[in-house]
Design a protein around this motif. Structure first.
Motif, PDB file in Angstrom:
ATOM      1  N   GLY A   1      39.256  47.023  81.765  1.00 36.20           N
ATOM      2  CA  GLY A   1      39.223  47.209  80.196  1.00 36.20           C
ATOM      3  C   GLY A   1      39.194  45.654  79.481  1.00 36.20           C
ATOM      4  O   GLY A   1      38.243  45.741  78.473  1.00 36.20           O
ATOM      5  N   PRO A   2      40.097  44.772  79.660  1.00 37.19           N
ATOM      6  CA  PRO A   2      39.979  43.397  79.286  1.00 37.19           C
ATOM      7  C   PRO A   2      38.567  42.750  79.432  1.00 37.19           C
ATOM      8  O   PRO A   2      38.108  42.060  78.430  1.00 37.19           O
ATOM      9  CB  PRO A   2      41.036  42.668  79.976  1.00 37.19           C
ATOM     10  CG  PRO A   2      42.187  43.685  80.461  1.00 37.19           C
ATOM     11  CD  PRO A   2      41.123  44.713  80.651  1.00 37.19           C
TER      12      PRO A   2
ATOM     13  N   CYS B   1      31.289  44.969  92.947  1.00 41.46           N
ATOM     14  CA  CYS B   1      31.909  43.408  93.064  1.00 41.46           C
ATOM     15  C   CYS B   1      33.258  43.448  93.207  1.00 41.46           C
ATOM     16  O   CYS B   1      34.104  44.394  92.361  1.00 41.46           O
ATOM     17  CB  CYS B   1      31.156  43.041  92.132  1.00 41.46           C
ATOM     18  SG  CYS B   1      31.712  40.955  91.858  1.00 41.46           S
ATOM     19  N   SER B   2      34.006  42.469  93.401  1.00 43.00           N
ATOM     20  CA  SER B   2      35.364  42.151  93.543  1.00 43.00           C
ATOM     21  C   SER B   2      35.913  42.300  92.101  1.00 43.00           C
ATOM     22  O   SER B   2      35.478  41.483  91.329  1.00 43.00           O
ATOM     23  CB  SER B   2      35.767  41.227  94.369  1.00 43.00           C
ATOM     24  OG  SER B   2      37.000  40.681  94.094  1.00 43.00           O
ATOM     25  N   PRO B   3      36.762  43.234  91.700  1.00 40.98           N
ATOM     26  CA  PRO B   3      37.576  43.289  90.348  1.00 40.98           C
ATOM     27  C   PRO B   3      38.092  41.837  90.028  1.00 40.98           C
ATOM     28  O   PRO B   3      38.006  41.235  88.797  1.00 40.98           O
ATOM     29  CB  PRO B   3      38.306  44.293  90.259  1.00 40.98           C
ATOM     30  CG  PRO B   3      37.811  45.140  91.717  1.00 40.98           C
ATOM     31  CD  PRO B   3      37.346  44.189  92.587  1.00 40.98           C
ATOM     32  N   ARG B   4      38.669  40.997  91.057  1.00 41.61           N
ATOM     33  CA  ARG B   4      39.363  39.840  90.952  1.00 41.61           C
ATOM     34  C   ARG B   4      38.035  38.667  90.567  1.00 41.61           C
ATOM     35  O   ARG B   4      38.400  38.111  89.211  1.00 41.61           O
ATOM     36  CB  ARG B   4      40.072  39.463  92.048  1.00 41.61           C
ATOM     37  CG  ARG B   4      40.667  38.165  91.974  1.00 41.61           C
ATOM     38  CD  ARG B   4      41.468  37.730  93.232  1.00 41.61           C
ATOM     39  NE  ARG B   4      40.443  37.496  94.354  1.00 41.61           N
ATOM     40  CZ  ARG B   4      40.059  36.632  94.656  1.00 41.61           C
ATOM     41  NH1 ARG B   4      40.080  35.487  93.688  1.00 41.61           N
ATOM     42  NH2 ARG B   4      39.064  36.547  95.580  1.00 41.61           N
ATOM     43  N   VAL B   5      37.039  38.791  91.012  1.00 42.99           N
ATOM     44  CA  VAL B   5      36.151  37.934  90.735  1.00 42.99           C
ATOM     45  C   VAL B   5      35.468  38.242  89.279  1.00 42.99           C
ATOM     46  O   VAL B   5      35.294  37.314  88.670  1.00 42.99           O
ATOM     47  CB  VAL B   5      34.907  37.968  91.875  1.00 42.99           C
ATOM     48  CG1 VAL B   5      33.616  37.008  91.262  1.00 42.99           C
ATOM     49  CG2 VAL B   5      35.381  37.418  93.074  1.00 42.99           C
ATOM     50  N   LEU B   6      35.314  39.458  89.158  1.00 41.71           N
ATOM     51  CA  LEU B   6      34.635  39.842  87.608  1.00 41.71           C
ATOM     52  C   LEU B   6      35.658  39.574  86.714  1.00 41.71           C
ATOM     53  O   LEU B   6      35.274  38.822  85.511  1.00 41.71           O
ATOM     54  CB  LEU B   6      34.520  41.325  87.845  1.00 41.71           C
ATOM     55  CG  LEU B   6      33.213  41.780  88.299  1.00 41.71           C
ATOM     56  CD1 LEU B   6      33.210  43.284  88.309  1.00 41.71           C
ATOM     57  CD2 LEU B   6      31.834  41.284  87.785  1.00 41.71           C
ATOM     58  N   ASP B   7      37.032  39.780  86.696  1.00 40.47           N
ATOM     59  CA  ASP B   7      37.985  39.506  85.964  1.00 40.47           C
ATOM     60  C   ASP B   7      38.029  37.751  85.662  1.00 40.47           C
ATOM     61  O   ASP B   7      38.498  37.479  84.535  1.00 40.47           O
ATOM     62  CB  ASP B   7      39.431  39.829  86.237  1.00 40.47           C
ATOM     63  CG  ASP B   7      39.448  41.369  85.716  1.00 40.47           C
ATOM     64  OD1 ASP B   7      38.961  41.707  84.901  1.00 40.47           O
ATOM     65  OD2 ASP B   7      40.192  42.059  86.389  1.00 40.47           O
ATOM     66  N   ALA B   8      37.557  37.097  86.596  1.00 37.70           N
ATOM     67  CA  ALA B   8      37.702  35.496  86.437  1.00 37.70           C
ATOM     68  C   ALA B   8      36.567  35.093  85.484  1.00 37.70           C
ATOM     69  O   ALA B   8      37.004  33.926  84.815  1.00 37.70           O
ATOM     70  CB  ALA B   8      37.471  34.971  87.689  1.00 37.70           C
ATOM     71  N   LEU B   9      35.589  36.021  85.146  1.00 35.91           N
ATOM     72  CA  LEU B   9      34.790  35.826  84.042  1.00 35.91           C
ATOM     73  C   LEU B   9      35.241  35.892  82.561  1.00 35.91           C
ATOM     74  O   LEU B   9      34.392  35.612  81.715  1.00 35.91           O
ATOM     75  CB  LEU B   9      33.499  36.697  84.172  1.00 35.91           C
ATOM     76  CG  LEU B   9      32.727  36.487  85.491  1.00 35.91           C
ATOM     77  CD1 LEU B   9      31.492  37.418  85.668  1.00 35.91           C
ATOM     78  CD2 LEU B   9      32.120  35.147  85.913  1.00 35.91           C
TER      79      LEU B   9
END
Length: 233
Positions: A90-91, A21-29
């Protein structure tokens, strides 16, 4: 919740592994996981929507899925493995309560399942009893489950047994556990204690919570069914 789920589903597509999955989308969670709401800002105004959800992520150890397995060797280079796993930041992982490594199932295990395993009714009764303990403990507060209680409240109002946090404190000193991670370990420890019928978390309960968070065995048997990932009861 619907907006967040849409972001994930549209990004994942046909892939069933989180690193695809796109890291950008995952980090939006990250923010919805932390606050329980999502903020949508547009030129016409700002809208705050509820987004309390349970996040479950699955990942192979490498792109080919054979890293660390005996028999068929892994074709991935060490650099490829590192890049694949680094797609989960990591975050984001710091906001995941439980990390479980699933080992391959042997043929003998598949055909040898006997009557010794607990049935769903038994597990369900234990989970209901644990939730009732939490509900009684938080009566008169805005919270109902361990996952909703702010870390400050757990550290000052509902205390664990004396010296129970010693191992967690050592992990913080070594840089293996963040302040946010400690709060999440406390929530998991309270759930472990509730499932076991303990009045408050013991050192073993906290140790088990640390094991469930890091995936590193610390000499405590797993609590079994009734514990959820990405947001404890």
């Amino acid at each position: 919740m619907q907006l967040t789920a849409h972001l994930v589903s549209s990004a994942v597509g046909k892939q069933d592994e989180a690193p695809e999955c796109s890291p950008r989308v995952l980090d939006a969670l990250r923010q919805p996981l932390e606050s329980g709401h999502v903020v949508v800002a547009r030129s016409g105004g700002v809208m705050r929507l509820p987004a309390r959800f349970l996040l479950a992520l699955a990942a192979n150890p490498c792109p080919c899925g054979r890293h660390g397995l005996s028999g068929d060797g892994c074709d991935c280079s060490p650099r490829t493995v590192r890049r694949y796993l680094a797609r989960l930041s990591g975050p984001l992982l710091d906001r995941v309560d439980l990390r479980v490594t699933v080992e391959p199932v042997a043929r003998a295990e598949l055909v040898g399942l006997g009557p010794g395993a607990e049935n769903s009714e038994t597990v369900g009764a234990r989970v209901r009893a644990a939730r009732e303990r939490a509900t009684a403990r938080y009566a008169g507060t805005p919270w109902r489950t361990n996952s909703e209680v702010p870390g400050h409240e757990l550290r000052t109002r509902w205390l664990v047994e004396p010296e129970a946090l010693r191992e967690a404190e050592r992990d913080m000193e070594r840089g293996l556990l963040t302040a946010r991670g400690l709060d999440r370990v406390l929530r998991v420890a309270w759930t472990v204690a509730d499932l076991a019928g303990h009045a408050r978390p013991s050192a073993d309960d906290v140790r088990q919570a640390l094991e469930l968070r890091t995936g590193v065995r610390r000499g405590v048997a797993a609590v079994g069914a009734g514990i959820e990932a990405g947001g404890m009861p």
